[in-house]
Design an enzyme around this catalytic site. Structure first.
Site, short mmCIF file in Angstrom:
data_model
loop_
_atom_site.label_atom_id
_atom_site.label_comp_id
_atom_site.label_asym_id
_atom_site.label_seq_id
_atom_site.Cartn_x
_atom_site.Cartn_y
_atom_site.Cartn_z
N CYS C 86 -0.23 4.81 11.64
CA CYS C 86 0.76 3.90 12.20
C CYS C 86 0.12 2.57 12.59
O CYS C 86 -0.29 1.82 11.73
CB CYS C 86 1.48 4.58 13.37
SG CYS C 86 2.98 3.75 13.87
N HIS C 194 3.12 10.17 11.51
CA HIS C 194 2.14 10.64 12.50
C HIS C 194 1.79 12.10 12.26
O HIS C 194 2.46 12.97 12.82
CB HIS C 194 2.71 10.49 13.91
CG HIS C 194 2.75 9.10 14.41
ND1 HIS C 194 1.85 8.60 15.31
CD2 HIS C 194 3.60 8.08 14.15
CE1 HIS C 194 2.13 7.34 15.59
NE2 HIS C 194 3.19 6.99 14.90
N GLU C 196 -0.48 13.82 13.58
CA GLU C 196 -0.86 14.49 14.83
C GLU C 196 0.37 14.97 15.61
O GLU C 196 0.25 15.81 16.49
CB GLU C 196 -1.75 13.57 15.69
CG GLU C 196 -1.01 12.56 16.57
CD GLU C 196 -0.50 11.34 15.81
OE1 GLU C 196 -0.57 11.33 14.56
OE2 GLU C 196 -0.02 10.38 16.47
#
Ligand SMILES: Nc1ncnc2c1ncn2[C@@H]1O[C@H](COP(=O)(O)OP(=O)(O)O)[C@@H](O)[C@H]1O
Ligand SMILES: [Mg+2]
Lengths: 737, 81, 224, 81
Positions: C86, C194, C196
């Site tokens: 990002c 994302h 994660e």
């Protein structure tokens, strides 16, 4: 310098207040002192009209570690685990400048949480606007949502839920209430200026002329066209500075470098300086020359009351000052020692060697007049309550359902919450779109469920019952998610307190909240009162927004609103009253009526439902659960189906045998929920419901791609189209400033 | 007739400009010293039809008031060519 | 154990999430402050999401001048793995470590939502656990994710197989629906989604683990 | 000597400008027809010290190349006063 005779009026102080200030000081106040009194004694800072009533709210409970009166309430949610929870309004600034007004509202509530030593981990926004056919309303809504999104996302705190409703009465006075949840990381901080000789550290953004008198000007007087002139006090939010401020503050706390901490908001430096000293029984001596300024040649009074954003005040022991300054420098946060704690009980302000203010700290912080304003039950309310409540049958059930699903207050709010980062911190177990947001605390098993609710129409019809319904709904929302309701924060939005009818509404709202919180065992941990919400003399509906916090010992038992599997049984919990249409979404949207009395609420039945839901969730009996609110059973069922993209077939004709068919569909009787579960759990659930004396009826099964209501069926994709497109379609039309 | 218009929209003096301040703070790190008062605004360029320059200016000014600038916090400046 | 340095810029905000997710996958992550001029001895450098320097002026514009970026460049030149997620992707583009630039979303709205991304190249060090055509469910969270490059570079990027992930349903107007791409040498990747945030089924998906684990695999295999 | 500099940063021609397009689409709704090619960019104003105008221009141009504009998608224009 002695204040001019009439200057106090210009600053918003009354003649009586000036006399009281003279008595406190034993002399004429200086101009700087007068300015400080004017902001600290403003309605917004001093709660002078509401204080008397707020003391009636229940605020004690085993889980309440810190109650009202501090930056935020502190609630113990597991042994040794505490969270901070607080709501604030930013209505007036958001009307003047929607983007920055809403953004700085988010910044303000975050600093409240940080001031307790807690890391902010979730935000909620409760929004009210006029009807969306007005281009200006669309402009306001777009700006407010963008402002919250821009600030919250950048500062790195997820916005996990809220509510968005539309009524004409908010057209010129939108409500922007924001709540923030934090988790205490190392130790609880409080705003206390303890220890004579300790240093006063101001850190964060520089101080400018922006927002001078913001609190007193914007939030403490009525609104009219001249409010446009008040615009110079508009502030621009700086989420980047706020993010650094959060990190610096929490590191100061974690490294034990400070003994007291408070945020700067309304009232500027005057507020934390006087409050921290007053609470500790000490004094503070400030050198205004040491404040880092953004603009040149600022007057001492401007420095003392400027509401420049993104600033905090800390009390530091002399031996820790260097390290504290180093922490701020590491984060790139400007910081200055601007004074010290004294053994007097006064707030003294010095500029270039001259004393410009010397007042008892307590006089500023606590001695504002407490008013017992006149209250008068409005005459119109009897007529209103006696009028037909809009509960007549619709022309056709299917059409009524479509109308309700497209209603801006009911339709999907995806357009809003997709603009918010709602996922950061990896804790959003229950994302926006459900009843309550479920947030797992970082690296823990325990989770909290939070919900904001403020049914303005109900409160307009009956402020006391409406407030009770607000508390009940918010508690029901967290219970439906599998949590045990524990405590509330609130934002009470009303009209002009100088109007006895508004003041009566306020008293009734307090009575309703107290009543419900006592019955449901959810004390009040703090909140906010916003008066003067009216334009050209027309008050908004009294709108108490309740922020409920519930606890789940394990996030694993959280329950969502969406159906889960084909072939699950669908149950309706609670009983349905055919007449509960007063103030309902149905009455407003189908018959254009807002009249009668709000739905009847039995707080014991409500509590039983919560206990039942919580224990069913804990035992893993429910696949899904959704409480019934706006739009009644039919709307709730559709929402359960849409959330999972899974249809159903139900027969609800028997749930309200006394009423006409549409009552079962749309009546807004509280204390109800729709549950789905595997066949094998039905018996256990029924047993549990019987124990808690909650009526239970089996109404159908999940499955397929149709919503089959018996009398008719609609395709799932059709209703999805209706509710998902409603907001984007409306908002893509033009927006006027 | 066709005209080109340029509109510069800046934050009013006294309104904080965090963006400008952040840029200002980062410049010395890049070796640019002696830079002050950095302000960041918007520039809008457009083409329009109007009878004459005066009319073009009036229309663009009106658009600024209504849409292009936010008079609460911004001031603007119109050039017509 | 595979070590990872998560660079923290002022205004970064996804560093904690990267830390948690990488640790849960068995890596040993640590933070690296942007003002450091050297990296600790790490296998992987992560530039996390957030709003470095407030994203003021342009996303990544100021961050790319942080002292640590020289060290990141050296790490990349030496063949070390770098992933920019990002805001990290935006910084890598601004720093010239990845091609193109990220513009405002076509819809002019910030978007936080689940997206499906298709694996276009499964031979990279970031996708070895996937097959071409696999669809991963990973959320996005950005206002400036609309990737662009001039036509000529775009042709080269495609021909080189640098397009790693594309959106199934392009949410932001990105050229070629690009969601993630790598440099010519294949050791630096940037992506808007994302990973994660998608490492736990309870949160909606664990597909992000495919990307993070592929990196860990690569480090382990190249050591062995 | 102190100079004022103004920098206009616009998206390069050919690069889609959704902000400009949105404004263009909403103008007719507000009653403004005949407006075309709306482009939205940034305007940066600053003060700087330099020996003469030439040096000022060089320094600002360098800042643009390095920081204020992104050459992949943006072009810029510097004015010095
Ligand atoms: N302004 C908003 N911000 C974030 N989420 C919102 C907002 N408005 C509504 N939502 C979300 O949309 C869902 C439906 O809201 P609402 O109809 O008010 O729920 P309920 O009737 O259960 O209180 C909730 O999950 C809520 O959090
Ligand atoms: Mg609900």
């Amino acid at each position: 310098m002695t204040a001019d005779l009439l200057v106090h009026r210009e600053l918003g102080l009354t003649d009586d207040e000036l006399d009281q200030i003279r008595a406190e000081l034993g002399r004429e106040p200086t101009y700087t002192e007068l300015a400080m009194f004017s902001v600290m004694w403003s309605e917004h800072c001093s709660y002078k009209s509401s204080r008397l009533h707020l003391t009636k709210l229940p605020s004690k409970g085993d889980a309440i570690l810190v109650g009202p009166g501090e930056g935020a309430g502190i609630i113990e949610v597991a042994p040794g685990v505490a969270v901070a929870w607080k709501a604030e309004s930013h209505n007036h600034p958001s009307f003047v400048e929607p983007f920055n007004g809403a953004a700085t509202g988010v910044g303000g509530i975050i600093r409240d949480i940080v001031s307790m030593g807690a890391r902010p981990i979730a935000l909620m926004d409760s929004l009210r606007f006029g009807e969306l056919d007005d281009p200006r309303t669309r402009y306001l809504m777009d700006g407010v949502v963008h402002g919250i999104s821009s600030y919250g996302n950048s500062v790195g705190v997820p916005t996990v839920g809220g509510e968005t409703a539309f009524e004409d009465c908010y057209a010129d006075n939108p409500l922007v209430n924001v709540a923030c949840l934090g988790v205490v990381e190392h130790k609880l901080m409080q705003g206390r200026a303890t220890g004579t000789g300790n240093k006063v550290l101001l850190f964060g953004s520089s101080t400018g002329r922006d927002g001078i008198g913001g609190a007193s000007v914007l939030a403490s007087a009525g609104f009219d066209d001249s409010s446009m002139e008040k615009r110079p006090s508009v502030q621009v939010g700086d989420p980047f500075s706020e993010k650094l401020l959060i990190e610096a503050s929490l590191e100061l706390v974690a490294r034990d470098l400070i003994v007291g901490l408070q945020d700067l908001g309304a009232g500027g430096i005057s507020c934390p300086a006087s409050e921290m000293a007053a609470k500790a029984g000490t004094g503070i001596y400030l050198t205004a020359d040491d404040v880092h300024l953004r603009e040149q040649e600022m007057q001492p009074f401007e420095i003392m009351i400027s509401e420049s954003q993104e600033r905090m005040l800390a009390i530091v022991e002399p031996r820790c000052v260097d390290e504290a300054l180093a922490v701020c420098a590491h984060w790139g946060v400007p910081a200055r020692v601007i004074g010290e704690v004294t053994s007097s009980d006064r707030l003294e302000v010095d500029v270039g060697g001259d004393t410009v203010a010397d007042v008892p700290a307590r006089a500023l912080a606590d001695a504002a007049p407490v008013l017992d304003r006149a209250r008068q039950r409005p005459e119109w309310i009897d007529d209103l309550q006696a009028s037909p409540n809009g509960g007549d049958p619709p022309e056709d059930l299917a059409g009524a359902l479509s109308t309700l699903l497209a209603s801006p207050s009911i339709c999907s709010k995806r357009w809003v919450w997709e603009q918010y980062d709602h996922m950061i911190f990896l804790g959003t177990i229950g994302p926006p779109g459900g009843d309550a947001a479920v947030i797992r605390l970082p690296d823990r098993e325990v989770a909290v469920a939070i919900s904001t609710d403020g049914p303005g129409r109900y409160c307009y019809l009956d402020p006391c019952d409406g407030a009770r319904l607000a508390v009940a709904e918010s508690a029901r929302n967290v219970a439906a998610a599998g949590a045990r309701p524990v405590a509330i924060t609130n934002c009470l939005n009303l009209g002009n307190p100088e109007d006895p009818e508004v003041m009566w509404q306020f008293g009734e709202v307090i009575r309703g909240i107290s009543d419900a919180c006592n019955a449901l065992g959810t004390p009040v941990t703090g909140g906010n009162v916003s008066f003067y919400n009216e334009t050209k003399g027309r008050p908004i509906y009294p709108t108490p927004v309740i922020g409920m916090l519930g606890v789940l010992d394990s996030y694993r038992t959280a329950v969502g609103v969406g159906f889960v599997e084909e072939g699950h049984q669908i149950l309706l919990l609670g009983s349905t009253d055919p007449g509960d249409f007063g103030g309902s979404e149905y009455a407003k949207m189908i018959h254009r009526i807002v009249a009668g009395t709000p739905p009847k609420l039995d707080l014991q039945a409500e509590r039983s439902l919560h206990l039942l839901l919580h224990s069913a969730a804990t035992q893993g009996l429910m696949a899904s659960c959704h409480d019934l609110s706006h739009g009644g059973a039919a709307v709730a069922l559709v929402e359960c189906a849409m959330a999972a993209h899974l249809g159903f077939s139900v027969d609800i004709s028997d749930v309200c045998p006394q009423g006409e068919p549409h009552s079962a569909w749309f009546s807004e009787t509280p204390s109800r929920a729709v549950v789905s579960c595997a066949e094998e759990h039905v018996e256990t659930l029924a047993g549990l419901a019987a124990t808690h004396r909650v009526p239970l009826s089996l109404i159908g099964v999940t499955g397929g791609s149709d919503l089959d209501f018996g009398p008719f069926a609609i395709e799932l994709t059709t209703v999805e189209e209706i509710t998902e497109r409603a907001l984007p379609n409306t908002l893509s039309a033009s927006m006027d400033r | 007739m066709a005209f080109s218009a340029q509109v510069n929209v800046m934050l009013k003096p006294g309104i904080a400009d965090p963006q400008g301040q952040t840029i200002e703070r980062s410049l010395p790190v890049l070796g640019y010293t002696g830079v002050r008062d950095v302000r960041v605004g918007k520039r809008i360029e457009l083409q329009l039809e109007a009878a004459d320059e005066g009319e073009a200016r009036d229309r663009v000014t009106e658009m600024c008031d209504k849409l292009l600038a936010n008079p609460v916090i911004e001031s603007y400046e119109v050039t017509i060519q | 154990m595979t070590s990872a340095g998560i660079v923290v810029f002022p205004g970064s905000n996804c560093e904690q999430d990267c830390m948690r997710s990488l640790a849960a996958l068995g890596a040993s992550p640590q933070y690296v402050w942007h003002a450091e001029s050297a990296l600790p001895d790490v296998d992987i450098v992560v530039l996390p999401g957030g709003f470095a320097h407030g994203d003021y002026l342009r996303t990544g514009a100021i961050a790319r001048f942080s002292p640590v970026m020289d060290a990141v460049r050296k790490h990349a030149e030496a063949g070390g793995l770098v992933i920019g997620i990002c805001n990290g992707f935006q910084i890598l583009c601004e720093a010239g470590l990845l091609p193109g630039a990220l513009r405002k979303n076509a819809g002019l709205k910030f978007l936080c939502k689940w997206t499906e991304v298709r694996v276009e190249n499964a031979t990279t060090r970031f996708t070895s656990r996937a097959r071409v055509g696999d669809v991963l469910k990973i959320p996005i969270n950005h206002f400036e994710g609309n990737w662009y490059s001039d036509p000529e570079s775009w042709r080269r990027i495609r021909d080189n197989g640098q397009v790693v992930l594309t959106y199934v349903d392009n949410p932001n107007g990105s050229l070629g629906a690009v969601a993630g791409l790598c440099n010519e040498t294949g050791n630096v990747m940037g992506l808007m989604p994302h990973p994660e945030r998608a490492c736990e089924a309870t949160l909606g998906s664990d597909d992000g683990g495919v990307i993070l684990r592929s990196m860990l695999d690569h480090v382990r295999d190249s050591v062995a």
